[in-house]
Design an enzyme around this catalytic site. Structure first.
Site, short mmCIF file in Angstrom:
data_model
loop_
_atom_site.label_atom_id
_atom_site.label_comp_id
_atom_site.label_asym_id
_atom_site.label_seq_id
_atom_site.Cartn_x
_atom_site.Cartn_y
_atom_site.Cartn_z
N VAL A 7 -59.14 106.24 -13.03
CA VAL A 7 -60.48 105.79 -13.39
C VAL A 7 -60.42 104.64 -14.38
CG1 VAL A 7 -62.59 106.51 -14.58
CG2 VAL A 7 -61.56 107.98 -12.86
N ASP A 26 -53.33 103.09 -23.09
CA ASP A 26 -52.87 104.39 -22.60
C ASP A 26 -51.66 104.79 -23.40
OD1 ASP A 26 -53.40 105.98 -19.63
OD2 ASP A 26 -51.64 106.54 -20.83
N THR A 83 -59.31 115.31 -17.83
CA THR A 83 -59.97 116.55 -18.29
C THR A 83 -59.60 117.66 -17.31
OG1 THR A 83 -61.93 115.78 -17.07
CG2 THR A 83 -61.95 115.47 -19.45
N THR A 124 -64.98 113.13 -16.51
CA THR A 124 -65.96 114.13 -16.08
C THR A 124 -65.92 115.29 -17.07
OG1 THR A 124 -65.55 113.48 -13.81
CG2 THR A 124 -66.61 115.62 -14.15
N LEU A 256 -69.17 115.74 7.15
CA LEU A 256 -69.33 116.82 8.13
C LEU A 256 -68.16 116.85 9.11
CD1 LEU A 256 -73.17 116.86 8.98
CD2 LEU A 256 -71.87 118.48 7.59
N CYS A 266 -60.74 115.89 -8.17
CA CYS A 266 -62.12 116.06 -8.67
C CYS A 266 -62.81 117.34 -8.18
CB CYS A 266 -62.96 114.86 -8.29
SG CYS A 266 -62.45 113.41 -9.20
N1 NAD Z 1 -59.51 110.21 -10.01
C1 NAD Z 1 -60.73 110.21 -9.56
O1 NAD Z 1 -60.99 109.99 -8.37
C2 NAD Z 1 -61.88 110.46 -10.48
C3 NAD Z 1 -63.18 110.16 -10.04
C4 NAD Z 1 -64.24 110.38 -10.88
C5 NAD Z 1 -64.02 110.92 -12.14
N2 NAD Z 1 -62.76 111.23 -12.55
C6 NAD Z 1 -62.58 111.78 -13.91
O2 NAD Z 1 -62.11 110.73 -14.76
C7 NAD Z 1 -61.22 111.29 -15.73
C8 NAD Z 1 -59.86 110.60 -15.64
O3 NAD Z 1 -59.32 110.88 -14.36
P1 NAD Z 1 -58.07 110.11 -13.79
O4 NAD Z 1 -57.91 110.52 -12.38
O5 NAD Z 1 -58.20 108.67 -14.13
O6 NAD Z 1 -56.90 110.78 -14.68
P2 NAD Z 1 -55.39 110.30 -14.84
O7 NAD Z 1 -54.62 111.49 -15.18
O8 NAD Z 1 -55.02 109.43 -13.68
O9 NAD Z 1 -55.45 109.34 -16.13
C9 NAD Z 1 -55.73 109.77 -17.43
C10 NAD Z 1 -54.93 108.89 -18.38
O10 NAD Z 1 -55.33 109.15 -19.73
C11 NAD Z 1 -54.19 108.96 -20.54
N3 NAD Z 1 -54.44 109.55 -21.86
C12 NAD Z 1 -54.57 110.85 -22.19
N4 NAD Z 1 -54.82 110.98 -23.49
C13 NAD Z 1 -54.87 109.73 -24.01
C14 NAD Z 1 -55.15 109.20 -25.30
N5 NAD Z 1 -55.42 109.99 -26.34
N6 NAD Z 1 -55.13 107.87 -25.46
C15 NAD Z 1 -54.87 107.06 -24.42
N7 NAD Z 1 -54.62 107.49 -23.19
C16 NAD Z 1 -54.63 108.81 -22.96
C17 NAD Z 1 -53.06 109.58 -19.74
O11 NAD Z 1 -51.81 109.11 -20.18
C18 NAD Z 1 -53.42 109.13 -18.32
O12 NAD Z 1 -52.77 107.91 -18.00
C19 NAD Z 1 -61.16 112.78 -15.46
O13 NAD Z 1 -62.12 113.43 -16.26
C20 NAD Z 1 -61.56 112.87 -14.01
O14 NAD Z 1 -62.14 114.10 -13.71
C21 NAD Z 1 -61.68 111.00 -11.75
#
Ligand code: NAD
Length: 440
Positions: A7, A26, A83, A124, A256, A266
């Site tokens: 994201v 990150d 999360t 999320t 569907l 997610c």
């Molecule tokens: N992947 C999807 O398709 C998607 C879609 C919509 C929403 N989301 C939501 O978005 C959020 C992130 O998802 P994602 O798939 O990108 O996760 P991810 O695991 O790919 O990325 C999260 C990143 O955050 C970094 N991180 C953690 N703690 C940190 C900190 N204190 N400082 C800096 N970096 C830190 C991690 O190293 C990791 O690279 C989640 O809540 C997820 O539910 C994801």
């Protein structure tokens, strides 16, 4: 942008593309090093070009600690850290989010000047989280220097850039009018092109919209999957059924198509977290609870379906698997049906050889007994049966006549109804589809 995962990276690159200046942070130094070396740590069509272009014109840069942030006070801090759901309780683990919020707030408070920063939760998060984020930040910044907002993310992996650039809707919510105004301005390059912006007057509404949307999608998928099983029993065709109900625009034709069950990063975790929130507020969501159970059962039932296709027993059989990712165009294998199906087959005595165009490295750790092929073709070598789990387009156009000769038994189970079954049958394959589908 705090968190440069799926994201954070996509959103950061797209914000840069529509004209904003972005710094992505990150904690994962390896990830940031790769990005600074021009590599993209995730597979997402179009992302590499977008990042390279905006890096070259100075619109985006990547850092692995706040000491390297030497810009002015930012207008926005987006929190896009993971999360994950707690294995036992299903509750979203918010520790990363609170740590990220606290560290970012400390950094902002150390910068010179008195700008106003909106801390936006993109991750999320359950209803009520942004209020807690506000408390965390309030320890480091006075109330007149910041506001919190929620801007949930709806991107689909594999189509993430298009989803950002041409969204069905953008949702932002804040209790602060100033934050709402700033977010409206930030998204103006998209809203100007007619993409709707839903501005909610409470943070809680925006937070809940995200969970409600994902729970609804999970319900739709599970609904068609259950019906596809019934179709098989009553001599009905699920593709025709989907068409017959999907043309009703109150229902809609998306989501569907039957498959082996929903997965990914997610839907599984968000449904669990929503159930948990609803229980905490003494307002249980029985439909969503049932969906989670039914999806889990459906994934396990795929093992039985495969066993039946193999003639009742898969003991000592060699089975080829096409696809590990939870859907095509992503390398994401989190909660992918393949990770339930493969161990289930192994438990029943089969040995597995699997291929996925992008997901093998991610799946390796969860599948210690599985052999991984170098190509889709290799999956057919000397196997008793091949199962298509993920609908990658390249699986549809293989050299079937040659593969027919390579198999020990030419049996194919298509869990997505995407293969050219007529052609396969003509060659001599025995085809098992999903939901009574006959195929084209
Ligand atoms: N992947 C999807 O398709 C998607 C879609 C919509 C929403 N989301 C939501 O978005 C959020 C992130 O998802 P994602 O798939 O990108 O996760 P991810 O695991 O790919 O990325 C999260 C990143 O955050 C970094 N991180 C953690 N703690 C940190 C900190 N204190 N400082 C800096 N970096 C830190 C991690 O190293 C990791 O690279 C989640 O809540 C997820 O539910 C994801």
């Amino acid at each position: 942008m705090i968190g440069t995962g799926y994201v954070g990276l996509v959103t950061g690159a797209c914000f840069a593309e529509i004209g904003h200046s972005v710094v992505c942070m990150d904690k994962d130094k390896g990830k940031i090093d790769r990005l600074n070396n021009g590599e993209i740590p995730i597979f997402e069509p179009g992302l590499e070009e977008l990042v390279a272009h905006n890096k070259s014109i100075g619109k985006i840069r990547f850092i692995d600690n706040f000491d390297d942030f030497d810009e002015n006070i930012p207008d926005f801090v987006f929190l896009a850290v993971g999360t994950p759901s707690h294995k036992l309780t299903g509750q979203a683990d918010l520790s990363y989010l609170f740590i990220a919020a606290e560290e970012a707030a400390k950094k902002v408070s150390s910068l010179k000047g008195d700008g106003f920063t909106v801390f936006v939760t993109k991750s999320t998060v359950p209803v009520g989280t942004s209020r807690k984020v506000r408390e965390v930040i309030g320890k480091h910044l006075s109330a007149d220097r910041f506001a919190v907002a929620s801007n949930p993310e709806f991107l689909r992996e594999g189509a993430a850039i298009e989803d950002f650039m041409k969204p069905d809707r953008i949702v932002v919510g804040s209790d602060s009018e100033e934050a709402r105004r700033m977010l409206e301005k930030m998204y103006r390059p998209l809203t100007r092109q007619g993409h709707p912006l839903v501005v909610t007057s409470t943070v809680a509404t925006a937070e809940l919209i995200k969970y409600a949307a994902n729970a609804f999608l999970a319900t739709k998928i599970t609904f068609i999957n259950e019906l596809s099983r019934l179709c098989e029993k009553v001599d009905a065709r699920v593709d025709e059924l989907s068409l017959g109900i999907g043309l009703d625009d109150r229902i809609g034709d998306k989501f569907l198509n039957p498959g082996p069950g929903y997965g990914g990063s997610c839907l599984p975790k968000d449904t669990l977290a929503l159930i948990r929130t609803a229980v905490d507020f003494d307002s249980p969501l029985e439909i969503v609870e049932t969906v989670v159970r039914a999806n889990d059962r459906h994934k396990h039932l795929m093992v039985q379906k495969i066993r039946k296709a193999a003639g009742g027993s898969i003991d000592a059989k060699r089975i080829g698997i096409l696809g590990l990712a939870f859907k095509a165009h992503t390398d994401d294998v989190r909660d992918s049906p393949a990770l339930t199906i493969i161990p289930g087959l192994e438990q029943a005595g089969a040995s597995i050889v699997a291929f996925d165009p992008e997901g093998i490295d991610q799946a390796r750790e969860s599948l210690p007994h599985c052999e991984f092929a170098d190509s889709a073709e290799q999956v057919f070598d000397n196997v008793d049966l091949v199962v298509l789990v993920t609908e990658w387009p390249e699986f549809k156009t293989l050299d079937w006549s040659n593969l027919y000769k390579a198999m020990r038994n030419p049996v194919i189970v298509d869990l997505r109804n995407v293969l050219p079954h007529e052609e396969l049958r003509e060659i001599g394959f025995t085809c098992h589809t999903t939901g009574g589908y006959i195929g084209a």
